[in-house]
Design a protein around this motif. Structure first.
Motif, mmCIF file in Angstrom:
data_model
loop_
_atom_site.group_PDB
_atom_site.id
_atom_site.type_symbol
_atom_site.label_atom_id
_atom_site.label_comp_id
_atom_site.label_asym_id
_atom_site.label_seq_id
_atom_site.Cartn_x
_atom_site.Cartn_y
_atom_site.Cartn_z
ATOM 1 N N GLU A 1 0.834 -1.214 0.000
ATOM 2 C CA GLU A 1 0.000 0.000 0.000
ATOM 3 C C GLU A 1 0.862 1.256 0.000
ATOM 4 N N ALA A 2 1.988 1.236 0.733
ATOM 5 C CA ALA A 2 2.872 2.397 0.746
ATOM 6 C C ALA A 2 3.472 2.659 -0.621
ATOM 7 N N ALA A 3 3.866 1.551 -1.326
ATOM 8 C CA ALA A 3 4.433 1.721 -2.671
ATOM 9 C C ALA A 3 3.399 2.293 -3.628
ATOM 10 N N GLU A 4 2.159 1.797 -3.521
ATOM 11 C CA GLU A 4 1.098 2.316 -4.385
ATOM 12 C C GLU A 4 0.831 3.788 -4.095
ATOM 13 N N ALA A 5 0.873 4.181 -2.816
ATOM 14 C CA ALA A 5 0.626 5.574 -2.466
ATOM 15 C C ALA A 5 1.730 6.482 -3.001
ATOM 16 N N ARG A 6 3.002 6.001 -2.910
ATOM 17 C CA ARG A 6 4.097 6.819 -3.435
ATOM 18 C C ARG A 6 3.974 6.979 -4.940
ATOM 19 N N ALA A 7 3.626 5.880 -5.613
ATOM 20 C CA ALA A 7 3.475 5.960 -7.070
ATOM 21 C C ALA A 7 2.372 6.927 -7.442
ATOM 22 N N ALA A 8 1.268 6.886 -6.695
ATOM 23 C CA ALA A 8 0.150 7.785 -6.990
ATOM 24 C C ALA A 8 0.558 9.224 -6.750
ATOM 25 N N ALA A 9 1.341 9.460 -5.679
ATOM 26 C CA ALA A 9 1.770 10.818 -5.366
ATOM 27 C C ALA A 9 2.709 11.349 -6.434
ATOM 28 N N GLU A 10 3.641 10.466 -6.906
ATOM 29 C CA GLU A 10 4.567 10.914 -7.949
ATOM 30 C C GLU A 10 3.830 11.203 -9.242
ATOM 31 N N ALA B 1 0.732 12.190 -9.470
ATOM 32 C CA ALA B 1 -0.023 13.435 -9.281
ATOM 33 C C ALA B 1 0.896 14.637 -9.381
ATOM 34 N N ALA B 2 2.109 14.526 -8.810
ATOM 35 C CA ALA B 2 3.049 15.635 -8.883
ATOM 36 C C ALA B 2 3.486 15.898 -10.309
ATOM 37 N N GLU B 3 3.700 14.815 -11.056
ATOM 38 C CA GLU B 3 4.097 14.986 -12.458
ATOM 39 C C GLU B 3 2.984 15.633 -13.253
ATOM 40 N N LYS B 4 1.742 15.199 -12.993
ATOM 41 C CA LYS B 4 0.595 15.773 -13.708
ATOM 42 C C LYS B 4 0.452 17.248 -13.379
ATOM 43 N N ALA B 5 0.664 17.611 -12.078
ATOM 44 C CA ALA B 5 0.558 19.011 -11.682
ATOM 45 C C ALA B 5 1.635 19.840 -12.358
ATOM 46 N N ARG B 6 2.853 19.283 -12.458
ATOM 47 C CA ARG B 6 3.929 20.028 -13.110
ATOM 48 C C ARG B 6 3.611 20.288 -14.568
ATOM 49 N N MET B 7 3.062 19.264 -15.246
ATOM 50 C CA MET B 7 2.730 19.421 -16.661
ATOM 51 C C MET B 7 1.634 20.461 -16.842
ATOM 52 N N LEU B 8 0.670 20.468 -15.937
ATOM 53 C CA LEU B 8 -0.412 21.464 -16.047
ATOM 54 C C LEU B 8 0.120 22.869 -15.824
ATOM 55 N N GLU B 9 1.074 23.020 -14.887
ATOM 56 C CA GLU B 9 1.649 24.336 -14.648
ATOM 57 C C GLU B 9 2.434 24.815 -15.857
ATOM 58 N N GLU B 10 3.155 23.890 -16.509
ATOM 59 C CA GLU B 10 3.915 24.287 -17.697
ATOM 60 C C GLU B 10 2.985 24.738 -18.807
ATOM 61 N N ARG B 11 1.875 24.019 -18.977
ATOM 62 C CA ARG B 11 0.923 24.402 -20.028
ATOM 63 C C ARG B 11 0.300 25.762 -19.712
ATOM 64 N N ALA B 12 0.072 26.008 -18.420
ATOM 65 C CA ALA B 12 -0.552 27.284 -18.055
ATOM 66 C C ALA B 12 0.458 28.420 -17.978
ATOM 67 N N GLY B 13 1.744 28.114 -18.132
ATOM 68 C CA GLY B 13 2.776 29.139 -18.086
ATOM 69 C C GLY B 13 3.139 29.563 -16.673
ATOM 70 N N LEU B 14 2.781 28.768 -15.660
ATOM 71 C CA LEU B 14 3.066 29.127 -14.273
ATOM 72 C C LEU B 14 4.426 28.640 -13.811
ATOM 73 N N ALA B 15 5.049 27.770 -14.503
ATOM 74 C CA ALA B 15 6.345 27.235 -14.094
ATOM 75 C C ALA B 15 7.185 26.997 -15.329
ATOM 76 N N ALA B 16 8.484 27.172 -15.150
ATOM 77 C CA ALA B 16 9.402 26.941 -16.258
ATOM 78 C C ALA B 16 9.651 25.455 -16.397
#
Length: 412
Positions: free
Chosen positions: A40-49, A51-66
């Protein structure tokens, strides 16, 4: 018994301990539980990573992060001082750098000097704040207040401070107070004496009794100075004398100062006229005398400028003591004559009758100053014709009294 080597009878086998089996089950269950938690811990870490990757991609598309490459290039272009904020370490000692991780590094606060004009300062508000927080009531001060509450332990009075003044019931007044509610109703204005300055809570200890005692001592001192005779009621007795009450103060009359000192215990409840021997508010000593009262009463009959008659009681190098009937006055050698006096006995001797004017009167110390020189016509007349001066003393006193009044007016 069975013979040796004979087959033994069948005995029931001892049951095997069942405690080992549950322990094995517990170990298996615990191992399964740990593996389940790890999955369960491994699955949670994978889900968190993810989600973080998805958030980074959304920020790049929105121009909020380099993008990552841009951030790496920006980081490489920064100097070490910019990346690690070397300015934050400026002013720090080696002890600060080597301190424990829990200690926050101390940093010098460098700021430009500021002038008074840079501050928003209101002088009137500042002075008002000082007045508002100033302590109210110093020891020995007389203040006025209003009764706000009556409790079982005492009376609370509003004296204008941040806390009310407290007056214990024992300090409510002289004598016994039977009804405190009637004596101190709410809203009553009272005058009190501060006996203890404010404590940590701002409360001041006050007293009506101490103020009344102070007023009583002041009044008694005036009576003593004026040489007054006062009437007192004897309230008790002891081996040395009797006690009485005067203006709320406890007075003492020694047996030697009583007209009837042998039977002093019989004086309880009787009224006596007494004068003052000692008045000391510091030691709370109030000593009175019945015998001296007769002298004080005689003083009340005298005044400056009055002509009195007496007998020479004693002759001293500095003058004559004249017995005026229970009291004595001093005729100083400088006040006998305006002429050249070689010897006091040249004019008067013990037992001679003398008429003289009172020029000084001090009832408090029991002193009377006399003068015969004012009765003379020409200077030294007493040395030549003493009998004539004494015979015409009454007529000459009027002229002398006018002279005394003129001297008083010129001195004033």
């Amino acid at each position: 018994m069975a013979a040796a080597g004979s087959p033994q009878p069948n005995r029931p086998k001892a049951p095997q301990q069942a405690a080992n089996k549950p322990l094995q089950v517990m170990k298996i269950n615990r191992k399964d539980e740990q593996e389940q938690l790890q999955r369960e811990a491994a699955e949670a870490r994978a889900a968190a990573e993810a989600a973080a990757e998805k958030a980074r991609m959304l920020e790049e598309r929105a121009g909020l992060a380099a993008p990552p490459r841009a951030r790496q290039a920006e980081a490489s272009s920064q100097s070490d001082e910019e990346r690690f904020d070397m300015g934050a370490m400026e002013g720090m000692s080696m002890a600060d750098l080597m301190g424990s991780p829990d200690d926050k590094p101390k940093r010098e606060q460098r700021s430009e000097p500021r002038s008074v004009d840079d501050f928003d300062f209101d002088e009137e508000a500042f002075l008002a704040a000082l007045d508002e927080n100033a302590p109210v009531g110093t020891t020995g001060e007389v203040i006025k207040g209003t009764v706000i509450a009556l409790e079982s332990d005492g009376v609370y009075v509003d004296i204008g401070g941040k806390a009310p003044g407290f007056m214990p019931k024992s300090e409510a007044g002289l004598g016994v107070i039977t009804n405190y509610q009637e004596r101190f109703p709410k809203g009553l204005e009272v005058e009190v004496l501060v006996t203890r300055e404010q404590n940590a809570d701002g409360m001041v200890t006050i007293s009506c009794r101490a103020l009344e005692l102070r007023k009583s001592w002041d009044k008694v001192k005036v009576l003593e100075k004026e040489g007054k005779v006062v009437q007192v009621i004897v309230s008790g007795f002891n081996r040395g004398g009797v006690t009485c009450d005067l203006e709320g103060l406890r007075g003492f009359i020694p047996r030697s100062q009583l007209q009837d000192g042998e039977n002093h215990q019989e004086l309880v409840g009787k009224t006596l006229g007494v004068a003052f021997l000692e008045v000391n508010s510091g030691t709370r000593k109030l000593v009175l005398s019945e015998k001296r009262a007769s002298v004080a009463a005689r003083f009340q009959e005298l005044e400056v400028g009055q002509l009195v008659d007496g007998l020479v009681a004693s002759v001293k190098p500095y003058g004559l003591f004249i017995d005026l009937g229970g009291i004595s006055g001093l005729l100083h050698q400088s006040a006998i004559t305006n002429g050249s006096l070689r010897s006091i006995r040249e004019v008067f001797d013990e037992g001679d009758r003398v008429s003289a004017l009172i020029t000084d009167l001090d009832p408090g110390r029991g002193r009377i100053g006399l003068n015969t020189a004012l009765l003379e016509g020409p200077p030294g007349e007493l040395l030549i014709d003493k009998d004539k001066v004494m015979a015409e003393a009454s007529d000459r006193a009027t002229r002398a009294q006018n002279t005394l009044k003129q001297n008083e007016q010129s001195a004033g």
